[in-house]
Design a protein around this motif. Structure first.
Motif, PDB file in Angstrom:
ATOM      1  N   ILE A  98       0.823  -1.210   0.000  1.00 36.00           N
ATOM      2  CA  ILE A  98       0.000   0.000   0.000  1.00 36.00           C
ATOM      3  C   ILE A  98       0.859   1.264   0.000  1.00 36.00           C
ATOM      4  O   ILE A  98       0.501   2.253  -0.611  1.00 36.00           O
ATOM      5  CB  ILE A  98      -1.019  -0.011   1.168  1.00 36.00           C
ATOM      6  CG1 ILE A  98      -2.046   1.095   0.996  1.00 36.00           C
ATOM      7  CG2 ILE A  98      -0.323   0.137   2.495  1.00 36.00           C
ATOM      8  CD1 ILE A  98      -2.929   0.924  -0.210  1.00 36.00           C
ATOM      9  N   ASN A  99       2.002   1.230   0.664  1.00 38.20           N
ATOM     10  CA  ASN A  99       2.862   2.407   0.712  1.00 38.20           C
ATOM     11  C   ASN A  99       4.098   2.307  -0.169  1.00 38.20           C
ATOM     12  O   ASN A  99       4.521   3.291  -0.766  1.00 38.20           O
ATOM     13  CB  ASN A  99       3.258   2.719   2.157  1.00 38.20           C
ATOM     14  CG  ASN A  99       2.090   3.280   2.931  1.00 38.20           C
ATOM     15  OD1 ASN A  99       1.308   4.066   2.409  1.00 38.20           O
ATOM     16  ND2 ASN A  99       1.945   2.862   4.170  1.00 38.20           N
ATOM     17  N   SER A 100       4.696   1.129  -0.262  1.00 37.11           N
ATOM     18  CA  SER A 100       5.894   0.990  -1.097  1.00 37.11           C
ATOM     19  C   SER A 100       5.540   0.813  -2.571  1.00 37.11           C
ATOM     20  O   SER A 100       6.385   0.969  -3.434  1.00 37.11           O
ATOM     21  CB  SER A 100       6.749  -0.191  -0.621  1.00 37.11           C
ATOM     22  OG  SER A 100       6.048  -1.407  -0.793  1.00 37.11           O
ATOM     23  N   ARG A 101       4.284   0.475  -2.825  1.00 37.16           N
ATOM     24  CA  ARG A 101       3.790   0.234  -4.186  1.00 37.16           C
ATOM     25  C   ARG A 101       4.433  -1.012  -4.784  1.00 37.16           C
ATOM     26  O   ARG A 101       4.797  -1.906  -4.077  1.00 37.16           O
ATOM     27  CB  ARG A 101       3.993   1.468  -5.063  1.00 37.16           C
ATOM     28  CG  ARG A 101       3.493   2.775  -4.487  1.00 37.16           C
ATOM     29  CD  ARG A 101       2.011   2.917  -4.677  1.00 37.16           C
ATOM     30  NE  ARG A 101       1.517   4.155  -4.130  1.00 37.16           N
ATOM     31  CZ  ARG A 101       0.899   5.083  -4.815  1.00 37.16           C
ATOM     32  NH1 ARG A 101       0.715   4.928  -6.097  1.00 37.16           N
ATOM     33  NH2 ARG A 101       0.449   6.156  -4.225  1.00 37.16           N
ATOM     34  N   ILE A 144      11.785  -1.480  -0.226  1.00 29.39           N
ATOM     35  CA  ILE A 144      10.947  -2.614  -0.617  1.00 29.39           C
ATOM     36  C   ILE A 144       9.924  -2.928   0.463  1.00 29.39           C
ATOM     37  O   ILE A 144       9.084  -3.804   0.281  1.00 29.39           O
ATOM     38  CB  ILE A 144      11.768  -3.875  -0.977  1.00 29.39           C
ATOM     39  CG1 ILE A 144      12.586  -4.384   0.204  1.00 29.39           C
ATOM     40  CG2 ILE A 144      12.631  -3.625  -2.195  1.00 29.39           C
ATOM     41  CD1 ILE A 144      13.194  -5.754  -0.025  1.00 29.39           C
ATOM     42  N   SER A 145       9.994  -2.214   1.584  1.00 34.21           N
ATOM     43  CA  SER A 145       9.056  -2.447   2.681  1.00 34.21           C
ATOM     44  C   SER A 145       8.830  -1.154   3.439  1.00 34.21           C
ATOM     45  O   SER A 145       9.785  -0.518   3.885  1.00 34.21           O
ATOM     46  CB  SER A 145       9.607  -3.515   3.631  1.00 34.21           C
ATOM     47  OG  SER A 145       8.767  -3.672   4.746  1.00 34.21           O
ATOM     48  N   ASP A 149       2.532  -2.066   4.573  1.00 31.83           N
ATOM     49  CA  ASP A 149       2.670  -3.098   3.540  1.00 31.83           C
ATOM     50  C   ASP A 149       2.332  -4.495   4.045  1.00 31.83           C
ATOM     51  O   ASP A 149       2.214  -5.431   3.250  1.00 31.83           O
ATOM     52  CB  ASP A 149       4.099  -3.123   2.982  1.00 31.83           C
ATOM     53  CG  ASP A 149       4.393  -1.951   2.057  1.00 31.83           C
ATOM     54  OD1 ASP A 149       3.460  -1.200   1.723  1.00 31.83           O
ATOM     55  OD2 ASP A 149       5.566  -1.792   1.666  1.00 31.83           O
ATOM     56  N   SER A 150       2.179  -4.664   5.349  1.00 28.84           N
ATOM     57  CA  SER A 150       1.884  -5.999   5.892  1.00 28.84           C
ATOM     58  C   SER A 150       0.647  -6.581   5.223  1.00 28.84           C
ATOM     59  O   SER A 150      -0.342  -5.885   5.011  1.00 28.84           O
ATOM     60  CB  SER A 150       1.654  -5.926   7.395  1.00 28.84           C
ATOM     61  OG  SER A 150       2.839  -5.582   8.051  1.00 28.84           O
ATOM     62  N   GLY A 151       0.729  -7.854   4.893  1.00 25.40           N
ATOM     63  CA  GLY A 151      -0.373  -8.530   4.209  1.00 25.40           C
ATOM     64  C   GLY A 151      -0.211  -8.566   2.709  1.00 25.40           C
ATOM     65  O   GLY A 151      -0.979  -9.238   2.021  1.00 25.40           O
ATOM     66  N   SER A 152       0.802  -7.870   2.177  1.00 24.12           N
ATOM     67  CA  SER A 152       1.069  -7.938   0.737  1.00 24.12           C
ATOM     68  C   SER A 152       1.566  -9.333   0.383  1.00 24.12           C
ATOM     69  O   SER A 152       2.233  -9.990   1.174  1.00 24.12           O
ATOM     70  CB  SER A 152       2.141  -6.920   0.327  1.00 24.12           C
ATOM     71  OG  SER A 152       1.721  -5.604   0.603  1.00 24.12           O
ATOM     72  N   VAL A 153       1.260  -9.766  -0.809  1.00 22.55           N
ATOM     73  CA  VAL A 153       1.649 -11.094  -1.267  1.00 22.55           C
ATOM     74  C   VAL A 153       2.881 -10.985  -2.161  1.00 22.55           C
ATOM     75  O   VAL A 153       2.866 -10.271  -3.164  1.00 22.55           O
ATOM     76  CB  VAL A 153       0.488 -11.760  -2.045  1.00 22.55           C
ATOM     77  CG1 VAL A 153       0.915 -13.121  -2.589  1.00 22.55           C
ATOM     78  CG2 VAL A 153      -0.736 -11.889  -1.158  1.00 22.55           C
TER      79      VAL A 153
END
Length: 197
Positions: A98-101, A144-145, A149-153
């Motif tokens: 969500i933030n790092s894209r 990269i983080s 961003d937690s929960g990104s796959v």
């Protein structure tokens, strides 16, 4: 273009609801935002009835499903995630946070244990097992983080299979410390007792 598309989608979905992104969906309203086909809703209900998962766990699972669905639209492909596989050292991966894209990385450690400090969140320091992902030397990025961003796959770029679920990042010790931490997707599925439909 894909990045603004994802942001626009979330802005429209949560307009006026004080929900900035998928992970921040209020627990009791997850199913209001996670659109399931009739078949998948039946599977979801069956999983709730037959598993020992709490309602909170099922809400978290639905949030992950929502993020996966967004990733499919985000990468402009019909079926981005083609299954699940175990991460391997040297594997080239990507995720959309969500933030790092959109970010790219490379798995450089599996089966590690990492100390995370949750004292700012009312908890304590804990050792958590996981895998480590570093900046891909072929596609270097400064971050990269990031928080949120937690929960990104994390997806294997070669096979389009999900390999890990992002949960933390670097400790801020300098540019060489840029890394992400994740749980192996097969392990996540096993602990939740779920699979890909």
């Amino acid at each position: 273009m894909a990045r603004s598309s994802a942001r626009d989608t979330q802005n429209k979905r949560y307009f006026g609801l004080e929900v900035p992104f998928n992970a921040a969906m209020p627990g009791g309203r997850v199913r209001d935002f996670c659109e399931f086909s009739e078949r998948r809703m039946e599977f979801f209900k069956h999983t709730i009835e037959e598993s020992s998962l709490s309602t909170r766990s099922m809400d978290r699972l639905a949030k992950v499903a929502r993020t996966v669905a967004m990733n499919q639209k985000l990468f402009d492909q019909k079926d981005v995630i083609q299954g699940v596989e175990s991460p391997m050292v040297g594997m080239k991966v990507m995720k959309y946070g969500i933030n790092s894209r959109l970010t790219h990385g490379m798995v450089d450690g599996i089966g590690g244990s990492f100390e995370l400090d949750y004292s700012d969140y009312g908890d304590q320091k804990r050792w958590i097992d996981g895998i480590r992902i570093v900046v891909d030397p072929d596609l270097p990025e400064s971050e990269i983080s990031l928080s949120g961003d937690s929960g990104s796959v994390w997806i294997n770029r070669a096979t389009s299979k999900a390999v890990a679920l992002h949960f933390a990042g670097e400790d801020g010790l300098g540019p060489t410390a840029e890394y992400a931490l994740a749980q192996s997707m097969p392990r996540v599925f096993s602990l939740l007792g779920v699979g890909i439909i």
